[in-house]
Design a protein around this motif. Sequence first.
Motif, PDB file in Angstrom:
ATOM      1  N   ALA A   1       0.832  -1.207   0.000  1.00 35.55           N
ATOM      2  CA  ALA A   1       0.000   0.000   0.000  1.00 35.55           C
ATOM      3  C   ALA A   1       0.864   1.254   0.000  1.00 35.55           C
ATOM      4  N   LEU A   2       1.909   1.253   0.828  1.00 36.16           N
ATOM      5  CA  LEU A   2       2.791   2.413   0.887  1.00 36.16           C
ATOM      6  C   LEU A   2       3.605   2.568  -0.396  1.00 36.16           C
ATOM      7  N   LEU A   3       3.985   1.434  -1.016  1.00 33.06           N
ATOM      8  CA  LEU A   3       4.687   1.506  -2.301  1.00 33.06           C
ATOM      9  C   LEU A   3       3.800   2.127  -3.370  1.00 33.06           C
ATOM     10  N   ALA A   4       2.513   1.793  -3.357  1.00 36.28           N
ATOM     11  CA  ALA A   4       1.579   2.378  -4.315  1.00 36.28           C
ATOM     12  C   ALA A   4       1.441   3.875  -4.096  1.00 36.28           C
ATOM     13  N   VAL A   5       1.325   4.274  -2.827  1.00 42.67           N
ATOM     14  CA  VAL A   5       1.222   5.705  -2.508  1.00 42.67           C
ATOM     15  C   VAL A   5       2.485   6.442  -2.945  1.00 42.67           C
ATOM     16  N   LEU A   6       3.640   5.852  -2.630  1.00 46.08           N
ATOM     17  CA  LEU A   6       4.910   6.476  -2.991  1.00 46.08           C
ATOM     18  C   LEU A   6       5.068   6.569  -4.504  1.00 46.08           C
ATOM     19  N   GLY A   7       4.733   5.492  -5.219  1.00 42.59           N
ATOM     20  CA  GLY A   7       4.869   5.494  -6.665  1.00 42.59           C
ATOM     21  C   GLY A   7       3.974   6.533  -7.333  1.00 42.59           C
ATOM     22  N   CYS A   8       2.705   6.589  -6.929  1.00 42.76           N
ATOM     23  CA  CYS A   8       1.781   7.579  -7.499  1.00 42.76           C
ATOM     24  C   CYS A   8       2.247   8.995  -7.192  1.00 42.76           C
ATOM     25  N   SER A   9       2.714   9.195  -5.967  1.00 41.86           N
ATOM     26  CA  SER A   9       3.187  10.522  -5.578  1.00 41.86           C
ATOM     27  C   SER A   9       4.365  10.961  -6.437  1.00 41.86           C
TER      28      SER A   9
END
Length: 236
Positions: free
Chosen positions: A139-147
Motif C-alpha cells: 500500500a505504501l509503495l503504491a502511494v509512494l509510486g503515485c506521488s
Amino acid sequence: MTQSRPHTGTLWRSILASYLLKEKLNILGKLGCLLSCAGSVVLIIHSPKSESVATPAELEEKLTNPVFVGYLCLVLLMLLLLIFWVAPAHGPTNIMVYISICSLLGSFTVPSTKGIGLAAQDIFRNNPSSRRALGLCLALLAVLGCSVIVQFRYINRALECFDSSVFGAIYYVVFTTLVLLASAVLFREWTDVGLVDFLGMACGFTTVSVGIVLIQVFKEFNFNLGDVNKSNTKTD
C-alpha cells in the motif's frame, strides 16, 4: 528524526543555473536562495523529535489516527482543487500552484519510505505478522509510486514555464516545510517542543518567508552586484 535532511546543493544548483542555463537571477534572487535554504536548515535543526516507531503495527496505528486521517483528507482535498481547478487556469502564470501540488504530494514520501523500511524488516524476518506487513508495504509503495509520478509531471510543467533557479529554491523550502508538518502530525511531535525550539522555528520560518519574497518580488529587476558598485562609485 523523521524529517529529510537539508540538501544544501539546492542553493548551488539555483545559483549555477543562472550561469550555466543562462537564466536571470539577480543579486537579490541569490540572496533569497541563501536565506531560504538557511531558514529551512534552522527549521530542521529546531524541529521536534519524533516518537520511536519500531514495528509496522505501531506505524499502522499512527496512520489510522483520527488526527492524521483528518490531515490526510484535507491534503487530498487541496490537491484535487489545485490539480483540477487551479492548475489549468493559473498554473502557467503562478509558480506557487505547481510547487504546492508537488510539495503536498512530496510530504507523503517520508512516512511512506519509513513504513516501507519497517514492513520490509518484518517480511524478511518471517515474523508472524509478515503477511500484514506485506500488505502495508504494498500500500505504501503504491502511494509512494503515485506521488513520485505526479510530482515529476508537475515539476516538468513548472520547469517549462519558470526558471529552474527560482523553482528549485522555492520548491525546496515549501517541500521541507510540508514534510516537517506531515511528520509532526503523524508522529505527534509538537507535545515536547520547548520555548527555544519554538523561537528557532519561528525565526527559521521568517527567514524562509523573506527569502521567497526576495526571489519572487524582485525576479524581474535586471541588476547585479556590478551595478551596485557603479552606483556607489558615482555617489562618492
